[in-house]
Design a protein around this motif. Structure first.
Motif, PDB file in Angstrom:
ATOM      1  N   LYS A  19     -33.960  33.950  10.212  1.00 27.53           N
ATOM      2  CA  LYS A  19     -34.133  32.759   9.272  1.00 27.53           C
ATOM      3  C   LYS A  19     -32.618  32.443   8.560  1.00 27.53           C
ATOM      4  N   ASP A  20     -32.097  31.331   8.945  1.00 24.87           N
ATOM      5  CA  ASP A  20     -30.599  30.870   8.764  1.00 24.87           C
ATOM      6  C   ASP A  20     -30.697  31.110   7.173  1.00 24.87           C
ATOM      7  N   ASN A  21     -29.504  31.750   6.662  1.00 26.37           N
ATOM      8  CA  ASN A  21     -29.050  31.962   5.502  1.00 26.37           C
ATOM      9  C   ASN A  21     -29.902  32.907   4.648  1.00 26.37           C
ATOM     10  N   ALA A  22     -30.721  33.861   5.558  1.00 29.37           N
ATOM     11  CA  ALA A  22     -31.291  34.848   4.918  1.00 29.37           C
ATOM     12  C   ALA A  22     -30.222  35.930   4.597  1.00 29.37           C
ATOM     13  N   GLU A  23     -30.693  36.783   3.424  1.00 30.09           N
ATOM     14  CA  GLU A  23     -29.698  37.738   2.900  1.00 30.09           C
ATOM     15  C   GLU A  23     -30.477  39.200   3.112  1.00 30.09           C
ATOM     16  N   VAL A  24     -29.643  39.947   3.593  1.00 29.62           N
ATOM     17  CA  VAL A  24     -30.136  41.504   3.577  1.00 29.62           C
ATOM     18  C   VAL A  24     -29.167  42.314   2.879  1.00 29.62           C
ATOM     19  N   THR A  25     -29.391  43.177   2.349  1.00 25.50           N
ATOM     20  CA  THR A  25     -28.683  44.441   1.598  1.00 25.50           C
ATOM     21  C   THR A  25     -28.554  45.553   2.637  1.00 25.50           C
ATOM     22  N   MET A  61     -26.919  35.947   6.593  1.00 27.43           N
ATOM     23  CA  MET A  61     -27.250  35.788   8.050  1.00 27.43           C
ATOM     24  C   MET A  61     -26.909  34.195   8.173  1.00 27.43           C
ATOM     25  N   GLU A  62     -25.713  33.882   8.695  1.00 29.99           N
ATOM     26  CA  GLU A  62     -25.364  32.363   8.869  1.00 29.99           C
ATOM     27  C   GLU A  62     -25.459  32.131  10.426  1.00 29.99           C
ATOM     28  N   HIS A  63     -26.415  31.349  11.060  1.00 27.96           N
ATOM     29  CA  HIS A  63     -26.393  31.149  12.228  1.00 27.96           C
ATOM     30  C   HIS A  63     -25.329  30.330  12.604  1.00 27.96           C
ATOM     31  N   ASP A  64     -24.958  30.229  13.719  1.00 24.30           N
ATOM     32  CA  ASP A  64     -23.842  29.387  14.340  1.00 24.30           C
ATOM     33  C   ASP A  64     -24.789  28.287  15.331  1.00 24.30           C
ATOM     34  N   ASP A  65     -23.997  27.321  15.784  1.00 27.37           N
ATOM     35  CA  ASP A  65     -24.727  26.269  16.507  1.00 27.37           C
ATOM     36  C   ASP A  65     -25.670  26.776  17.860  1.00 27.37           C
ATOM     37  N   THR A  66     -24.861  27.567  18.487  1.00 25.31           N
ATOM     38  CA  THR A  66     -25.653  28.358  19.577  1.00 25.31           C
ATOM     39  C   THR A  66     -26.885  28.953  19.246  1.00 25.31           C
ATOM     40  N   THR A  67     -26.805  29.653  18.080  1.00 24.60           N
ATOM     41  CA  THR A  67     -28.097  30.649  17.558  1.00 24.60           C
ATOM     42  C   THR A  67     -29.104  29.452  17.150  1.00 24.60           C
ATOM     43  N   LYS A  68     -28.801  28.464  16.542  1.00 24.02           N
ATOM     44  CA  LYS A  68     -29.646  27.546  15.921  1.00 24.02           C
ATOM     45  C   LYS A  68     -30.133  26.741  17.293  1.00 24.02           C
ATOM     46  N   LYS A  69     -29.726  26.311  18.287  1.00 28.54           N
ATOM     47  CA  LYS A  69     -29.994  25.729  19.222  1.00 28.54           C
ATOM     48  C   LYS A  69     -31.269  26.755  19.929  1.00 28.54           C
TER      49      LYS A  69
END
Length: 86
Positions: free
Chosen positions: A35-41, A51-59
């Motif tokens: 999940k884009d922008n999910a947060e883990v500790t 967890m910020e996804h780059d364009d390749t991951t999103k695609k």
């Protein structure tokens, strides 16, 4: 027939993640980090990691989702075909 989702296939799989703050390694379920922008500790230093996804991951995730939809449609079509033979 229940549709198969990305989380059904990989959601409970764990991935090693390295903390950018303390370099500690820990495991996170794929369903969380997919999940884009999910947060883990980090369990070692308690820093929050986004967890910020780059364009390749999103695609890649979009393409996977589209492929699963096509697969589910094919399975449903096959199921309907089998029902005609009963």
């Amino acid at each position: 027939m229940k549709d198969i989702s990305f989380d059904d296939l990989f959601g409970d799989q764990e991935i090693d993640l390295e903390c950018p703050e303390c370099n500690g390694t820990f495991q996170v379920e794929f369903a969380i980090i997919s999940k884009d922008n999910a947060e883990v500790t980090c369990p070692h230093c308690n820093v929050t990691i986004r967890m910020e996804h780059d364009d390749t991951t999103k695609k890649t995730l979009r393409d996977s989702d589209r492929a699963l939809k096509d697969f589910n449609k094919s399975l449903n079509d096959l199921e309907r075909s089998f029902k005609k033979f009963k």
